[in-house]
Design an enzyme around this catalytic site. Structure first.
Site: not given
Length: 255
Positions: A38, A59, A127-128, A131, A170, A186, A243, A246
């Protein structure tokens, strides 16, 4: 650029902030897009139409009928095809001058680092969270600017994380990897079709500005969109010195 390219990109070249010099930077740029769904669809289409020299799509999924409500890179005829190959076909039709690398894989670990090292700009269109954190960590390690977008239901967000600037936060400064966030997909929650178009197109715009080194990026700002009421909210972000990605004691030197 040849005569055809000068004509194709003439509306960019006419802009004082871009001109031939800016367009030349675009045609020489290498962009990695993680996710051809998307968000990746409109981002890739606008980057290709703008003339980005090399686009790498990563992908591991195939085109499904449920994707077509919003993933405009794909068509009914290409159901069942790998998204990256479907995307490459669409992008080559838009602009045959763009070199499109289609990788049907879930890039992880050393492979992901290798791809990010080869890119000038990285777009996180996945979408996760796992990743997103992996992409962010590699971008920090190799100092590659990251344009991050997300969309679910009627809510979207976008920001730029550019740790070439030592003051830039970051992704992990905003969403610590050790904190638990509910993973909403989704497939279970749904997503408003134009929302991914809005966020993905903005990702392309931010990437082009970074390539041309013009304007002010979203570094240090998170934009949130409530598409139901069409209201934008801006949240300022600062680097977290502690962090785990970073922070000064955690940054690895690039190879």
């Amino acid at each position: 650029m040849n005569d055809n390219q000068l004509l194709r990109y003439s509306r960019h070249i006419l802009l004082e902030q871009i001109g031939i010099e800016g367009q030349q930077k675009i045609t020489e740029a290498r962009v990695l897009i993680v996710g051809a769904g998307g968000l990746g669809s409109p981002a890739a289409m606008y980057l290709a139409s703008a003339g980005v020299g090399s686009l790498t799509l990563v992908d591991n999924d195939n085109v499904d009928l449920t994707n077509l409500q919003r993933q405009i890179l794909h068509t009914t005829e290409r159901i069942g095809m790998a998204k990256v190959f479907s995307g490459r076909a669409a992008l080559q039709q838009i602009n045959p001058d763009v070199h499109v690398v289609a990788l049907q894989e879930r890039a992880q670990d050393q492979r992901l680092e290798e791809l990010i090292q080869q890119a000038d700009i990285v777009l996180d269109c996945c979408d996760n969270f796992s990743t997103r954190h992996a992409v962010n960590a590699a971008c920090v390690k190799y100092q590659r600017p990251l344009v991050s977008g997300a969309a679910i239901a009627f809510d979207g967000q976008i920001s730029v994380f550019d740790t070439r600037n030592t003051e830039s936060p970051c992704y992990a400064c905003l969403f610590p990897p050790d904190q638990k966030f509910e993973e909403v997909l989704c497939s279970s929650m749904g997503v408003f079709a134009p929302l991914v178009g809005i966020i993905g197109t903005m990702q392309a715009a931010e990437a082009l500005k970074l390539i041309m080194q013009t304007g002010q990026s979203l570094q240090g700002r998170l934009l949130l969109l409530d598409a139901m009421n069409m209201e934008w909210t801006t949240i300022g972000m600062k680097k977290n010195p502690r962090c785990p990605v970073c922070g000064s004691t955690h940054i690895s030197s690039p190879n």
